[in-house]
Design an enzyme around this catalytic site. Structure first.
Site, PDB file in Angstrom:
ATOM      1  N   LYS A 116       0.807  -1.223   0.000  1.00 42.49           N
ATOM      2  CA  LYS A 116       0.000   0.000   0.000  1.00 42.49           C
ATOM      3  C   LYS A 116       0.836   1.267   0.000  1.00 42.49           C
ATOM      4  O   LYS A 116       0.387   2.294  -0.503  1.00 42.49           O
ATOM      5  CB  LYS A 116      -0.932  -0.005   1.187  1.00 42.49           C
ATOM      6  CG  LYS A 116      -2.039  -1.030   1.066  1.00 42.49           C
ATOM      7  CD  LYS A 116      -2.927  -0.819   2.247  1.00 42.49           C
ATOM      8  CE  LYS A 116      -4.195  -1.556   2.160  1.00 42.49           C
ATOM      9  NZ  LYS A 116      -5.105  -1.055   3.191  1.00 42.49           N
ATOM     10  N   LYS A 158      -1.421   1.766   9.497  1.00 41.18           N
ATOM     11  CA  LYS A 158      -1.945   0.753   8.566  1.00 41.18           C
ATOM     12  C   LYS A 158      -0.857  -0.201   8.091  1.00 41.18           C
ATOM     13  O   LYS A 158       0.284   0.198   7.876  1.00 41.18           O
ATOM     14  CB  LYS A 158      -2.567   1.451   7.344  1.00 41.18           C
ATOM     15  CG  LYS A 158      -3.762   2.324   7.686  1.00 41.18           C
ATOM     16  CD  LYS A 158      -4.201   3.195   6.533  1.00 41.18           C
ATOM     17  CE  LYS A 158      -5.082   2.446   5.545  1.00 41.18           C
ATOM     18  NZ  LYS A 158      -5.657   3.389   4.540  1.00 41.18           N
ATOM     19  N   GLY A 165      -9.564  -4.818   6.335  1.00 36.16           N
ATOM     20  CA  GLY A 165      -9.668  -4.006   7.548  1.00 36.16           C
ATOM     21  C   GLY A 165      -8.745  -4.440   8.683  1.00 36.16           C
ATOM     22  O   GLY A 165      -8.823  -3.901   9.782  1.00 36.16           O
ATOM     23  N   GLU A 200      -0.963   7.368   8.354  1.00 35.35           N
ATOM     24  CA  GLU A 200      -1.747   8.326   7.579  1.00 35.35           C
ATOM     25  C   GLU A 200      -2.515   9.228   8.524  1.00 35.35           C
ATOM     26  O   GLU A 200      -2.863   8.817   9.635  1.00 35.35           O
ATOM     27  CB  GLU A 200      -2.815   7.574   6.750  1.00 35.35           C
ATOM     28  CG  GLU A 200      -2.426   7.284   5.364  1.00 35.35           C
ATOM     29  CD  GLU A 200      -3.486   6.474   4.618  1.00 35.35           C
ATOM     30  OE1 GLU A 200      -4.607   6.276   5.120  1.00 35.35           O
ATOM     31  OE2 GLU A 200      -3.167   6.048   3.508  1.00 35.35           O
ATOM     32  N   ILE A 203      -8.752  10.670   8.594  1.00 32.58           N
ATOM     33  CA  ILE A 203      -9.773  11.599   8.089  1.00 32.58           C
ATOM     34  C   ILE A 203     -11.060  11.359   8.877  1.00 32.58           C
ATOM     35  O   ILE A 203     -11.534  10.228   8.955  1.00 32.58           O
ATOM     36  CB  ILE A 203     -10.034  11.361   6.573  1.00 32.58           C
ATOM     37  CG1 ILE A 203      -8.721  11.168   5.798  1.00 32.58           C
ATOM     38  CG2 ILE A 203     -10.937  12.437   5.982  1.00 32.58           C
ATOM     39  CD1 ILE A 203      -8.094  12.371   5.229  1.00 32.58           C
ATOM     40  N   HIS A 208     -16.406   6.521   1.824  1.00 34.45           N
ATOM     41  CA  HIS A 208     -15.560   5.630   1.026  1.00 34.45           C
ATOM     42  C   HIS A 208     -16.210   5.564  -0.352  1.00 34.45           C
ATOM     43  O   HIS A 208     -17.317   5.046  -0.493  1.00 34.45           O
ATOM     44  CB  HIS A 208     -15.496   4.245   1.680  1.00 34.45           C
ATOM     45  CG  HIS A 208     -14.796   3.222   0.843  1.00 34.45           C
ATOM     46  ND1 HIS A 208     -13.630   2.593   1.256  1.00 34.45           N
ATOM     47  CD2 HIS A 208     -15.059   2.720  -0.386  1.00 34.45           C
ATOM     48  CE1 HIS A 208     -13.225   1.765   0.306  1.00 34.45           C
ATOM     49  NE2 HIS A 208     -14.091   1.812  -0.698  1.00 34.45           N
ATOM     50  N   LYS A 237     -17.039  -3.559   4.549  1.00 35.09           N
ATOM     51  CA  LYS A 237     -18.252  -3.038   3.919  1.00 35.09           C
ATOM     52  C   LYS A 237     -19.483  -3.897   4.205  1.00 35.09           C
ATOM     53  O   LYS A 237     -19.386  -5.122   4.236  1.00 35.09           O
ATOM     54  CB  LYS A 237     -18.038  -2.972   2.396  1.00 35.09           C
ATOM     55  CG  LYS A 237     -16.902  -2.031   2.028  1.00 35.09           C
ATOM     56  CD  LYS A 237     -16.389  -2.284   0.622  1.00 35.09           C
ATOM     57  CE  LYS A 237     -15.128  -1.489   0.380  1.00 35.09           C
ATOM     58  NZ  LYS A 237     -14.391  -1.931  -0.826  1.00 35.09           N
ATOM     59  N   ASN A 290      -7.660  -2.205  -5.439  1.00 36.53           N
ATOM     60  CA  ASN A 290      -7.886  -3.648  -5.380  1.00 36.53           C
ATOM     61  C   ASN A 290      -7.727  -4.200  -6.787  1.00 36.53           C
ATOM     62  O   ASN A 290      -8.443  -3.792  -7.704  1.00 36.53           O
ATOM     63  CB  ASN A 290      -9.274  -3.969  -4.827  1.00 36.53           C
ATOM     64  CG  ASN A 290      -9.369  -3.682  -3.340  1.00 36.53           C
ATOM     65  OD1 ASN A 290     -10.311  -3.091  -2.868  1.00 36.53           O
ATOM     66  ND2 ASN A 290      -8.359  -4.080  -2.600  1.00 36.53           N
ATOM     67  N   ARG A 292      -8.446  -6.812  -8.497  1.00 36.99           N
ATOM     68  CA  ARG A 292      -9.283  -8.008  -8.713  1.00 36.99           C
ATOM     69  C   ARG A 292     -10.724  -7.559  -8.851  1.00 36.99           C
ATOM     70  O   ARG A 292     -11.028  -6.384  -8.662  1.00 36.99           O
ATOM     71  CB  ARG A 292      -9.157  -8.919  -7.487  1.00 36.99           C
ATOM     72  CG  ARG A 292      -9.481  -8.128  -6.226  1.00 36.99           C
ATOM     73  CD  ARG A 292      -9.663  -8.977  -5.014  1.00 36.99           C
ATOM     74  NE  ARG A 292      -9.645  -8.214  -3.777  1.00 36.99           N
ATOM     75  CZ  ARG A 292     -10.647  -7.526  -3.269  1.00 36.99           C
ATOM     76  NH1 ARG A 292     -11.826  -7.513  -3.897  1.00 36.99           N
ATOM     77  NH2 ARG A 292     -10.547  -6.861  -2.149  1.00 36.99           N
TER      78      ARG A 292
HETATM   79  P1  ADP Z   1      -8.290  -2.609   3.724  1.00 39.09           P
HETATM   80  O1  ADP Z   1      -7.401  -2.866   2.561  1.00 39.09           O
HETATM   81  O2  ADP Z   1      -7.891  -3.350   4.959  1.00 39.09           O
HETATM   82  O3  ADP Z   1      -9.738  -2.754   3.380  1.00 39.09           O
HETATM   83  P2  ADP Z   1      -8.379   0.295   3.321  1.00 39.09           P
HETATM   84  O4  ADP Z   1      -7.134   1.076   3.170  1.00 39.09           O
HETATM   85  O5  ADP Z   1      -9.136  -0.019   2.061  1.00 39.09           O
HETATM   86  O6  ADP Z   1      -8.059  -1.071   4.106  1.00 39.09           O
HETATM   87  O7  ADP Z   1      -9.349   1.024   4.334  1.00 39.09           O
HETATM   88  C1  ADP Z   1     -10.557   0.422   4.759  1.00 39.09           C
HETATM   89  C2  ADP Z   1     -11.415   1.446   5.484  1.00 39.09           C
HETATM   90  O8  ADP Z   1     -10.713   1.964   6.633  1.00 39.09           O
HETATM   91  C3  ADP Z   1     -11.771   2.663   4.661  1.00 39.09           C
HETATM   92  O9  ADP Z   1     -12.879   2.456   3.833  1.00 39.09           O
HETATM   93  C4  ADP Z   1     -12.063   3.676   5.765  1.00 39.09           C
HETATM   94  O10 ADP Z   1     -13.344   3.464   6.323  1.00 39.09           O
HETATM   95  C5  ADP Z   1     -11.015   3.332   6.818  1.00 39.09           C
HETATM   96  N1  ADP Z   1      -9.790   4.155   6.604  1.00 39.09           N
HETATM   97  C6  ADP Z   1      -8.667   3.795   5.958  1.00 39.09           C
HETATM   98  N2  ADP Z   1      -7.750   4.800   5.935  1.00 39.09           N
HETATM   99  C7  ADP Z   1      -8.326   5.827   6.585  1.00 39.09           C
HETATM  100  C8  ADP Z   1      -7.899   7.181   6.908  1.00 39.09           C
HETATM  101  N3  ADP Z   1      -6.703   7.640   6.551  1.00 39.09           N
HETATM  102  N4  ADP Z   1      -8.777   7.963   7.580  1.00 39.09           N
HETATM  103  C9  ADP Z   1     -10.001   7.526   7.955  1.00 39.09           C
HETATM  104  N5  ADP Z   1     -10.448   6.276   7.694  1.00 39.09           N
HETATM  105  C10 ADP Z   1      -9.629   5.432   7.026  1.00 39.09           C
END
Ligand code: ADP
Length: 453
Positions: A116, A158, A165, A200, A203, A208, A237, A290, A292
């Site tokens: 990532k 992260k 998640g 990060e 936010i 999303h 989700k 993603n 895929r």
């Molecule tokens: P994964 O790959 O584990 O699904 P993501 O990076 O896609 O992780 O993030 C999943 C969810 O986590 C996002 O949809 C959001 O709800 C929350 N999230 C991720 N990064 C942030 C951030 N910088 N600030 C606020 N929420 C975040």
């Protein structure tokens, strides 16, 4: 030309791929674990081969056995579905080197987007906004704290190899940072065998919003619009819809262009998704890609009329995309509810077991993608999702009313499911008004009596 496809997956997505292949006149080979002998994908495919024990690590994650099955049955392509080996660059490479088409991007693109922090770096260089944060993984706790202070709390820690998640923790100050940093590292190490983490800015209450990409092997990249996936529990989700009630035409155009640039920056081919967080002011930030097909792909199919699995196969065949960006229109509204075998009144504990009675809703504007049936026993080894209800209509209001109506018809006896929860959400004013952000579910659960579920 692809004439026979091995489906390296189970459940509803395996069925989804079988259906697309059948319509294209392509033969299918199912692979299955000992726990999935009774599964519909085994019964509906043209051929089926057992590849091992119930645990994923003994079957659906065994690249060696899947490739052997592909060679024995003489298939020319493998569809990985989602989860399992779908984002495993080594597996894609193994397929490539065995002269079996991997229905997905090149291993090189999977590698870029699979890390990532490399992904963020790559798209940032292409001019796509990313969430402010560390430049790559953080090396030590001392360095991490310095970065967190510089970014400004709250921050989110992260996993670079993250997904589903997991390995994600929020810190509000130095003290909670010290604790969460170690928790995130341990979680990431356990889940992905890679403890590297990055930081990060967190936010507050974003949406999303993700864009569906299609890219052929001749250099054409287009997007099929967005999906709003803000209704999440623990970053997973629960409900997805298209179009997003938040975007206007101008923002959609800007974000769509950014999504295409992000895909191009990784020389992307096939179907993929660019995920963004969008704040209340409409600032958008790339979070990940993603590489895929996604669980929520049907909402895009229903609003654009384009079959994404068939497109994936056509692209893997080397065919050119038949449409340009200007040909893509969104004439409907679609909402997907994920039906999980979980008990929402008990903190969403898994509820595996035998389904004594199953009746899926139907009628105008209703689609159910599911692999279960009356008498089916849900094995405890895999994901708890037992189906997806996708309802669509000419307006969002119609899609909402239809979802409520279809959920009321949906009968699943013998186990607990998320159906009653979805019914409550479909009648909740905040969701109905299109105001749900990623903070919605926590608030909804806190103010809704669980005996409703
Ligand atoms: P994964 O790959 O584990 O699904 P993501 O990076 O896609 O992780 O993030 C999943 C969810 O986590 C996002 O949809 C959001 O709800 C929350 N999230 C991720 N990064 C942030 C951030 N910088 N600030 C606020 N929420 C975040």
């Amino acid at each position: 030309m692809i004439q026979k496809v091995l489906i390296a997956n189970r459940g509803e997505i395996a069925l989804r791929v079988i259906r697309a292949c059948r319509e294209l006149g392509i033969k299918t080979l199912a692979v299955y674990s000992e726990a999935d002998v009774q599964s519909l994908h085994v019964q509906l495919a043209d051929e089926a081969i057992c590849i091992g024990g119930p645990r994923s690590s003994d079957s659906y994650l065994r690249a060696d056995r899947i490739i052997s099955a592909a060679e024995i049955a003489d298939v020319d392509a493998i569809h990985p579905g989602y989860g399992f080996l779908s984002e495993n660059a080594k597996f894609a490479e193994q397929c490539e080197s065995c002269n079996i088409k991997f229905i997905g991007p090149k291993s090189k693109s999977i590698r870029i987007m699979g890390d990532k922090s490399v992904a963020k770096d790559t798209v940032r260089k292409a001019g796509v906004p990313t969430v402010p944060g560390s430049d790559g993984p953080v090396e030590s706790e001392t360095e991490a704290v310095k970065i967190a202070r510089k970014i400004g709390y709250p921050v989110i820690i992260k996993a670079v190899a993250g997904g589903g998640g997991r390995g994600m923790r929020i810190a509000h100050n130095d003290v909670s940072f010290a604790k969460e940093y170690h928790v995130a590292r341990n979680e990431a190490e356990k889940a992905f065998g890679n403890g590297a983490v990055y930081i990060e800015k967190y936010i507050q209450s974003p949406r999303h919003i993700e864009f569906q990409i299609l890219a052929d092997t001749h250099g054409k990249v287009i997007h099929l619009g967005e999906r709003d996936c803000s209704v999440q529990r623990r970053h997973q989700k629960l409900i997805e819809e298209a179009p997003s009630p938040f975007l206007n035409a101008d923002l959609r155009k800007k974000m769509g262009k950014a999504a295409v640039r992000a895909a191009e920056s990784a020389e992307y081919q096939n179907a993929g998704t660019i995920e963004f967080l969008v704040d209340a002011k409409g600032n958008y930030y790339f979070i990940e890609m993603n590489t895929r097909i996604q669980v929520e792909h049907p909402v895009t199919e229903e609003v654009t009329g384009i079959d994404l699995i068939k497109q994936q196969i056509r692209i893997a065949n080397g065919e050119k995309l038949e449409f340009d960006q200007s040909d893509i229109t969104w004439t409907k509204h679609a909402i997907e509810c994920r039906i999980n075998a979980e008990d929402p009144s008990r903190n969403f504990t898994p509820s595996p077991g035998t389904i004594s009675l199953y009746y899926a809703p139907g009628g105008h504007g209703v689609r159910v993608d599911s692999h279960v049936y009356s008498g089916y026993t849900i094995p405890p080894y895999y994901d708890s999702m037992i189906g997806k209800l996708i309802c669509f209509g000419s307006t969002r209001k119609m899609a909402l009313q239809r979802s409520y109506r279809a959920l009321s018809e949906y009968l699943v006896r013998g186990i607990k499911t998320t159906i009653p929860l979805h019914k409550a959400i479909m009648s909740d004013p905040t969701f109905i008004e299109g105001k749900a952000t990623t903070a919605y579910m926590e608030d909804f659960m806190a103010r809704t009596p669980t005996d409703l579920f």
